[in-house]
Scaffold this motif. Structure first.
Motif, mmCIF file in Angstrom:
data_model
loop_
_atom_site.group_PDB
_atom_site.id
_atom_site.type_symbol
_atom_site.label_atom_id
_atom_site.label_comp_id
_atom_site.label_asym_id
_atom_site.label_seq_id
_atom_site.Cartn_x
_atom_site.Cartn_y
_atom_site.Cartn_z
ATOM 1 N N SER A 178 44.571 48.855 29.546
ATOM 2 C CA SER A 178 44.513 47.170 29.884
ATOM 3 C C SER A 178 44.003 46.437 31.017
ATOM 4 N N ILE A 179 44.426 46.856 32.696
ATOM 5 C CA ILE A 179 43.776 45.917 33.551
ATOM 6 C C ILE A 179 42.396 46.680 33.904
ATOM 7 N N LYS B 123 40.295 47.171 32.056
ATOM 8 C CA LYS B 123 39.459 46.150 31.212
ATOM 9 C C LYS B 123 39.170 44.329 31.933
ATOM 10 N N LEU B 124 40.421 44.036 32.372
ATOM 11 C CA LEU B 124 41.021 42.793 33.104
ATOM 12 C C LEU B 124 39.694 42.445 33.983
ATOM 13 N N SER C 206 36.147 41.947 32.531
ATOM 14 C CA SER C 206 36.031 40.828 32.439
ATOM 15 C C SER C 206 35.295 40.255 33.647
ATOM 16 N N PHE C 207 36.210 39.607 34.453
ATOM 17 C CA PHE C 207 36.378 39.785 35.922
ATOM 18 C C PHE C 207 34.856 39.519 36.312
ATOM 19 N N LYS D 182 32.085 40.472 35.370
ATOM 20 C CA LYS D 182 31.376 40.198 34.338
ATOM 21 C C LYS D 182 30.827 38.853 34.863
ATOM 22 N N LEU D 183 31.358 38.172 35.260
ATOM 23 C CA LEU D 183 31.338 37.076 35.811
ATOM 24 C C LEU D 183 30.493 36.620 37.213
ATOM 25 N N ILE E 106 31.160 37.280 41.235
ATOM 26 C CA ILE E 106 31.945 38.553 41.110
ATOM 27 C C ILE E 106 32.324 39.434 41.736
ATOM 28 N N VAL F 200 39.414 43.059 41.127
ATOM 29 C CA VAL F 200 40.522 43.575 41.261
ATOM 30 C C VAL F 200 41.469 42.445 41.411
ATOM 31 N N LEU G 19 41.678 39.204 41.623
ATOM 32 C CA LEU G 19 41.804 38.162 40.324
ATOM 33 C C LEU G 19 42.230 38.402 39.054
#
Lengths: 199, 199
Positions: free
Chosen positions: A7-8, A10-11, A14-15, A17-18, A21, A27, A29
């Motif tokens: 879960s971390i 994946k999170l 996600s960040f 991909k911005l 960043i 990490v 964020l």
């Protein structure tokens, strides 16, 4: 090998991909997100959902706005006979920061770029022409970016708008204020010379 | 004066609240969000919601994990008789990157800091002691940060754990590999001298 729980991971992904960043910031964020309480998390997510749901294009200038027409097109203080043509919504922000421009805008949402297969019909030029026909426009200020695509778009626009009897201008190119003659590239310097004004 | 529509403003503000994100980056991220399609937006939001929902603390080491016990505590390859004590979940990542440590962890979730009103009872020291009583532990490696609070925590831990007959060690402080003697502060250099080893 991954050191974090799925879960971390994946999170963090996600960040990552911005834009702008990197991994370390992602990490930071991600862990910041985990530290947020329920209310703060909800506010963050809601701001994304609301923006995606509420925002639409202004049917006149194609700015992104909560309302249609957008606040600028709707303002009685703005001179709707002068249209500043920009490539992107963010360019409006840059123009507004000058506090100098009192006209309205037209966002092309791109620029003509044959290299990338983007022709005049792919950006909001047709919509601009419709605006010119339906309204009494005195001047079109072309504020596309001073790059090949922006220049091509500017030339294309002036060619089709001038025959309509409307004044077409282009924002000046030259040395940025605070810039250094020594470090100014020759193209900019040539433009600065061409655009010289009497003192 | 705000140049953006309320929904964009709110989105930019949301991103600005994140650590290490300034205004310009927040604007870039906000517009990037607007550019995402429905599926991509959903993935981004889901990754946050999933992380907030699924993640829990490992009941043994207090690492953040999707499962309890966490993968490290649960791994038969790890030596559960050696516990590395760290301040934060992220410190586990730093340790794991070395590929050298084969024991397990204990996350204190902070360090003793009387200045900030954080005493031994406010971090996971009680839980560590319970672990020491219930398991056969050979060594405690204290890897708190080499700052006042981390040092205070290390000293406190060694004072209460040593009497239990368990070996307590502290990770070495010294000049970082690739570092420069000339630019090393005197405290680090003193530590490097104290920690010298025979070649």
């Amino acid at each position: 090998m991954s050191y974090f729980s799925p879960s971390i991971e994946k999170l963090i992904e996600s960040f990552e991909k911005l834009p702008s960043i990197g991994h370390k910031t992602a990490v930071r964020l991600a862990f910041h997100m985990l530290d947020l309480n329920e209310q703060e998390t909800k506010e963050f997510i809601d701001s994304i959902i609301n923006a995606k749901t509420n925002l639409k294009f202004c049917s006149q200038c194609y700015n992104i706005s909560d309302s249609d027409p957008c606040p600028i097109c709707n303002s009685p203080k703005r001179d709707s006979s002068i249209i500043c043509v920009v490539e992107d919504v963010r360019d409006i922000l840059a123009m507004e920061r000058t506090h100098e421009f009192k006209g309205v805008y037209h966002v092309l949402h791109g620029s003509i770029s044959p290299m990338n297969g983007i022709g005049p019909e792919d950006i909001k030029i047709k919509e601009l022409l419709t605006r010119l026909q339906e309204n009494d426009i005195k001047e079109i200020i072309i504020a596309t970016n001073p790059r090949v695509e922006g220049e091509a778009t500017a030339i294309y626009l002036s060619k089709i708008i001038k025959p309509l009897g409307i004044k077409v201008t282009r924002i000046a190119h030259g040395i940025p204020v605070g810039g250094d003659l020594e470090y100014t590239d020759e193209v900019t310097l040539t433009r600065a010379l061409e655009g010289r004004r009497e003192l």
